[in-house]
Design a protein around this motif. Structure first.
Motif, short mmCIF file in Angstrom:
data_model
loop_
_atom_site.label_atom_id
_atom_site.label_comp_id
_atom_site.label_asym_id
_atom_site.label_seq_id
_atom_site.Cartn_x
_atom_site.Cartn_y
_atom_site.Cartn_z
N ILE A 134 0.83 -1.21 0.00
CA ILE A 134 0.00 0.00 0.00
C ILE A 134 0.86 1.25 0.00
N SER A 135 1.99 1.20 0.72
CA SER A 135 2.91 2.34 0.72
C SER A 135 3.42 2.64 -0.68
N GLY A 136 3.71 1.58 -1.43
CA GLY A 136 4.15 1.76 -2.82
C GLY A 136 3.08 2.41 -3.67
N LEU A 137 1.83 1.99 -3.48
CA LEU A 137 0.72 2.58 -4.23
C LEU A 137 0.53 4.05 -3.86
N LEU A 138 0.70 4.36 -2.58
CA LEU A 138 0.58 5.76 -2.15
C LEU A 138 1.65 6.63 -2.80
N SER A 139 2.83 6.06 -3.01
CA SER A 139 3.90 6.84 -3.65
C SER A 139 3.53 7.20 -5.08
N VAL A 140 2.70 6.36 -5.73
CA VAL A 140 2.24 6.68 -7.09
C VAL A 140 1.38 7.95 -7.05
N VAL A 141 0.46 8.02 -6.09
CA VAL A 141 -0.36 9.23 -5.93
C VAL A 141 0.52 10.42 -5.59
N PHE A 142 1.51 10.19 -4.74
CA PHE A 142 2.42 11.27 -4.32
C PHE A 142 3.20 11.82 -5.51
N GLU A 143 3.72 10.94 -6.37
CA GLU A 143 4.48 11.39 -7.53
C GLU A 143 3.59 12.11 -8.53
N ALA A 144 2.34 11.69 -8.64
CA ALA A 144 1.40 12.41 -9.52
C ALA A 144 1.20 13.84 -9.01
N ALA A 145 1.13 13.99 -7.70
CA ALA A 145 0.96 15.33 -7.13
C ALA A 145 2.19 16.20 -7.34
N GLY A 146 3.38 15.56 -7.39
CA GLY A 146 4.60 16.33 -7.51
C GLY A 146 4.95 16.77 -8.91
N SER A 147 4.24 16.29 -9.93
CA SER A 147 4.61 16.59 -11.32
C SER A 147 3.71 17.63 -11.97
N VAL A 148 2.81 18.23 -11.21
CA VAL A 148 1.82 19.14 -11.77
C VAL A 148 2.29 20.59 -11.66
N SER A 149 2.01 21.39 -12.71
CA SER A 149 2.43 22.79 -12.70
C SER A 149 1.24 23.74 -12.65
N ASP A 150 0.03 23.22 -12.56
CA ASP A 150 -1.16 24.07 -12.46
C ASP A 150 -1.56 24.16 -10.98
N PRO A 151 -1.68 25.38 -10.44
CA PRO A 151 -1.94 25.52 -9.00
C PRO A 151 -3.26 24.92 -8.55
#
Length: 430
Positions: A134-151
């Motif tokens: 589950i921690s690995g899956l959460l990191s997928v969500v986390f990386e998606a959040a880190g790659s966005v440039s729209d506020p």
């Protein structure tokens, strides 16, 4: 062909649309990830009851949940085919590494389930192995959040990530509580662990409340004040007050599981709302960007009908977006054309400047979260402790020193970097 400022304006808008469309795919991936997380959380809790009761409790419910988890996993794996694997951006590299780890963990699940069937695993070991996936899956969500440039999208993703993370801490609390109630007792270590998980949930939900829209925040407040939530908190207090001389009826484990599951299901409903809002927000951004592109393109096409095309106005660009554009015109120059292009350039500059300010604010919570995760990892590595104990140490240090958690975290990272630098210097001298 000589490229002009308007060429780059149109190219920038097309790049923005391309990034938003890829984000739309990523937001869909986030939905499938959270679906799989939810089913794995349920399987983890049911498996713990099954193990602690030696297969006497929740055997049928566990088998039903296995099918639900396998279905969610199939959907998740199919969704991965929509990703562009040839992307060379740093954020994509981190996302792909997370996905590689997740797939490795999912491949190990069948063997884990066989061990559970054979009662060759303890509930604590089962919890640890499910937590890893589950921690690995959460990191997928986390990386998606880190790659966005729209506020706006960053706000939505930061809110979602923290809510999903808070829900996972709730799932870990459910799994750990099941073990204690099924055994009829709680050790001091288990009590501290559960209290740490409760504090971690609150931290995540506080960040969620600061980043999310009003409606999901209100939904969460209502869920936490419901009758089921009140009964759940009574069991939480029972755990906190437990002493080694007390005994607990093991049947309470099923009550605990049902009440904590009701709470987590309420969270899942809010999660679904957050996912739908993110998807619609991406669609709106794409539609707006495409309309802007169409208007820009039409404007540029109109300008090509002018006999004497304008020279680039970038040399007359204002020092600040608050300053008016001052154009120096050559004799016979069409001032209307120059003003039109200048307005397009200035509007784009204002848009980018506003986005930078908003994005800076929206990413602050995300950046602080990354630092907290890094500091926890350093403590876990250096002291051989688990994640909850690492965060408990950070929180206790902040309280003892009357500082913010982020200040303690930065100090941990700074000291670690300094020690690594010193080790490197020693090695080079040798």
């Amino acid at each position: 062909m000589t490229l002009t400022s308007e060429d780059f304006l149109l190219a920038a808008k097309r790049a923005e649309i391309s990034a938003l469309k890829q984000l739309l795919v990523s937001s869909g991936l986030v939905t499938w990830v959270t679906d799989l997380i939810h089913e794995l959380q349920r399987e983890r809790g049911l498996s713990n009851i099954y193990l602690v009761s030696h297969g006497q409790r929740f055997a049928r419910q566990r088998l039903d949940e296995l099918e639900a988890t396998k279905q969610a996993e199939c959907v998740f794996r199919e969704a991965l085919s929509l990703l562009e694997l040839d992307s060379d951006s740093p954020s994509s590299a981190r996302l792909f590494r997370s996905l590689s780890f997740v797939l490795h963990c999912l491949d190990e699940l069948p063997a884990l389930r066989l061990q559970i069937n054979a009662q060759k695993l303890t509930a604590d070991e089962n919890t640890r192995l499910f937590n890893r996936t589950i921690s690995g899956l959460l990191s997928v969500v986390f990386e998606a959040a880190g790659s966005v440039s729209d506020p706006d999208i960053t706000h939505a993703l930061v809110a979602m990530f923290n809510f999903v993370q808070g829900k996972e801490y709730s799932g870990q609390e459910r799994a750990l509580g099941v073990i204690g109630f099924a055994m009829g007792e709680f050790t001091k270590k288990q009590q501290i662990h559960i209290k740490t998980l409760q504090d971690a949930q609150q931290r995540c939900f506080d960040i969620f409340s600061s980043q999310a829209k009003a409606m999901p925040v209100d939904q969460w407040r209502q869920a936490e004040s419901s009758e089921a939530a009140i009964e759940f908190n009574k069991l939480r207090n029972m755990i906190a007050r437990f002493s080694h001389n007390d005994t607990l009826p093991t049947a309470i484990s099923e009550v605990w599981y049902e009440l904590s599951t009701h709470r987590i299901d309420d969270m899942r409903a809010i999660e679904k709302e957050l996912e739908a809002d993110l998807f619609h927000l991406c669609q709106q951004k794409i539609a707006k960007a495409e309309e802007d592109l169409r208007l820009h393109d039409n404007h540029v096409r109109e300008l090509t009908d002018i006999d004497e095309p304008p020279t680039s106005v970038l040399s007359s660009f204002p020092d600040s977006i608050n300053d008016p554009v001052k154009l120096t015109m050559m004799p016979g120059f069409n001032t209307n054309v120059a003003s039109s292009i200048s307005e397009l350039v200035q509007r784009q500059a204002e848009h980018l400047e506003a986005m930078r300010d908003e994005l800076r604010q929206a990413r602050q919570a995300l950046d602080e979260r990354k630092l907290i995760e890094k500091a926890k990892g350093l403590l876990m590595q250096n002291q051989n402790i688990n994640e909850e104990e690492a965060y408990r140490q950070i929180r206790q240090s902040a309280m003892d020193n009357k500082k913010r958690i982020i200040d303690i975290v930065r100090n941990i990272i700074s000291v670690s970097d300094m020690l690594q630098l010193n080790d490197g210097d020693s090695t080079s001298l040798e």
